[in-house]
Write an enzyme that holds these catalytic residues in place. Structure first.
Site, mmCIF file in Angstrom:
data_model
loop_
_atom_site.group_PDB
_atom_site.id
_atom_site.type_symbol
_atom_site.label_atom_id
_atom_site.label_comp_id
_atom_site.label_asym_id
_atom_site.label_seq_id
_atom_site.Cartn_x
_atom_site.Cartn_y
_atom_site.Cartn_z
ATOM 1 N N HIS A 113 26.384 19.254 19.797
ATOM 2 C CA HIS A 113 26.375 20.490 18.806
ATOM 3 C C HIS A 113 27.088 20.158 17.615
ATOM 4 O O HIS A 113 27.062 20.924 16.443
ATOM 5 C CB HIS A 113 27.157 21.704 19.775
ATOM 6 C CG HIS A 113 27.169 22.922 19.048
ATOM 7 N ND1 HIS A 113 26.089 23.500 18.578
ATOM 8 C CD2 HIS A 113 28.366 23.572 18.455
ATOM 9 C CE1 HIS A 113 26.496 24.726 17.750
ATOM 10 N NE2 HIS A 113 27.990 24.699 17.823
ATOM 11 N N LYS B 66 23.666 35.451 8.345
ATOM 12 C CA LYS B 66 23.873 36.414 9.399
ATOM 13 C C LYS B 66 25.701 36.537 9.553
ATOM 14 O O LYS B 66 26.064 35.287 8.982
ATOM 15 C CB LYS B 66 23.640 36.195 10.838
ATOM 16 C CG LYS B 66 24.191 34.956 11.389
ATOM 17 C CD LYS B 66 23.479 35.028 12.798
ATOM 18 C CE LYS B 66 24.326 33.849 13.974
ATOM 19 N NZ LYS B 66 24.695 32.550 13.104
ATOM 20 N N GLN C 211 33.203 23.935 21.743
ATOM 21 C CA GLN C 211 34.694 24.396 21.613
ATOM 22 C C GLN C 211 35.192 22.891 21.011
ATOM 23 O O GLN C 211 35.884 22.057 21.542
ATOM 24 C CB GLN C 211 35.215 24.355 22.957
ATOM 25 C CG GLN C 211 35.060 25.661 23.435
ATOM 26 C CD GLN C 211 35.820 26.020 24.641
ATOM 27 O OE1 GLN C 211 36.992 25.966 24.930
ATOM 28 N NE2 GLN C 211 34.761 26.561 25.927
#
Length: 316
Positions: A135, A197, A102
């Site tokens: 991340h 994707k 987030q």
């Protein structure tokens, strides 16, 4: 155990990953600091530091993995306790940084929770953060204190090099992981491929096509986090369907929540290699899963920070 020469370096652990903390302390040559973490009957956390840390440089090992909120609260309370006990510096060692996904506003009225966590740690009194494979790289900029981000690719690449696989192609499961895949590919002297994707909703991935030559090759999928394992298992199956002979997978942070293990066991992944940045529950330790230790890397980083040496050498 060779004893570390400077008694002002202290390593403490909370409840998220005590085994990793024990390994880190042993590698450094110090005893784990004495503290107790208990809960009142209503769930409130109580922490008691059971030795003097006045004037010491303290390193607290705590991955903010599940239960995430419990582990973050433990960490905040511990930082406050250390600050009030006159620690010289409070260094938060978070092998896995929870809420890191987030990291931006993707939709209207969304929070940036990764920034909130950084603010909480600093407000509590942290002097420095040490983490592994954040991340999103911009999370370092969410802090106003030094942040040392270590990388897991050297540990993973060393394992794959020793395994001696033939005709390798390193595959990124999405466009966001291309840099990581290229780092692994460079170390293994292999080409890369990318799975293109689209994700219709969170934790649901739909493979579209594969960019790069995988025909007749041994594919190694690499990601930073494997959570529900939808992306990685769909990717593995698509690689086999498009001509790869074998598929292996690896990641730094094995969140492995919900249906992850069931999907991995049913997939065409031959072996999943992870690190112990997050401890694996007993039911997640299967013949398909290999876990590598990040303790030598983190302990070396702690020593270098404490001795005011360069940490960037550890990226090589």
């Amino acid at each position: 155990m060779t004893e570390y020469k400077d008694s002002s370096l202290k390593v403490f652990t909370l409840n998220s990953n005590p085994r990793l903390a024990e390994e880190i302390a042993a590698n450094i040559g110090v005893e784990l600091g004495k503290c107790s973490v208990t809960s009142f009957s209503d769930g409130e956390i109580q922490i008691n530091i059971e030795e003097s840390i006045r004037g010491c440089d303290v390193y607290v090992v705590q991955s903010t993995c599940a239960p995430v909120n419990q582990h973050i609260m433990e960490l905040l309370i511990m930082i406050d306790a250390l600050k009030r006990a006159s620690a010289r510096s409070i260094n938060v060692v978070m092998p896995y940084y929870g809420y890191a996904r987030q990291d931006r506003k993707a939709r209207a009225r969304e929070p940036i929770t990764a920034k909130l966590v950084a603010d909480l740690l600093q407000t509590a009194g942290a002097s420095r953060a040490i983490s592994l494979d954040l991340h999103a790289p911009q999370i370092q900029g969410f802090f106003d204190i030094p942040v040392d981000q270590l990388v897991g690719v050297p540990i993973l690449s060393s394992y794959w090099s020793k395994k001696g696989l033939d005709d390798i192609v390193v595959v990124s499961p999405d466009h966001g992981g291309v840099t990581r895949a290229r780092q692994l590919a460079d170390r293994l002297k292999a080409p890369i491929a990318i799975i293109d994707k689209r994700r219709p909703k969170p934790n649901v991935a739909e493979v579209m096509n594969i960019v790069g030559n995988i025909q007749g090759k041994t594919a190694i999928l690499i990601d930073d986090i494997i959570d529900t394992a939808g992306t990685i298992t769909l990717g593995a199956n698509a690689l086999i369907d498009n001509g790869a002979t074998e598929v292996y997978a690896c990641c730094t942070h094995p969140v492995l929540s919900g249906p992850a293990m069931e999907r991995i066991e049913a997939s065409k992944i031959k072996e999943l290699v992870v690190t112990n940045s997050i401890p694996l529950a007993e039911e997640k330790i299967t013949a398909k899963v290999t876990q590598l230790s990040v303790a030598p890397l983190i302990s070396e980083a702690i020593i270098r920070v404490h001795e005011q040496q360069s940490v960037s050498i550890l990226f090589d």
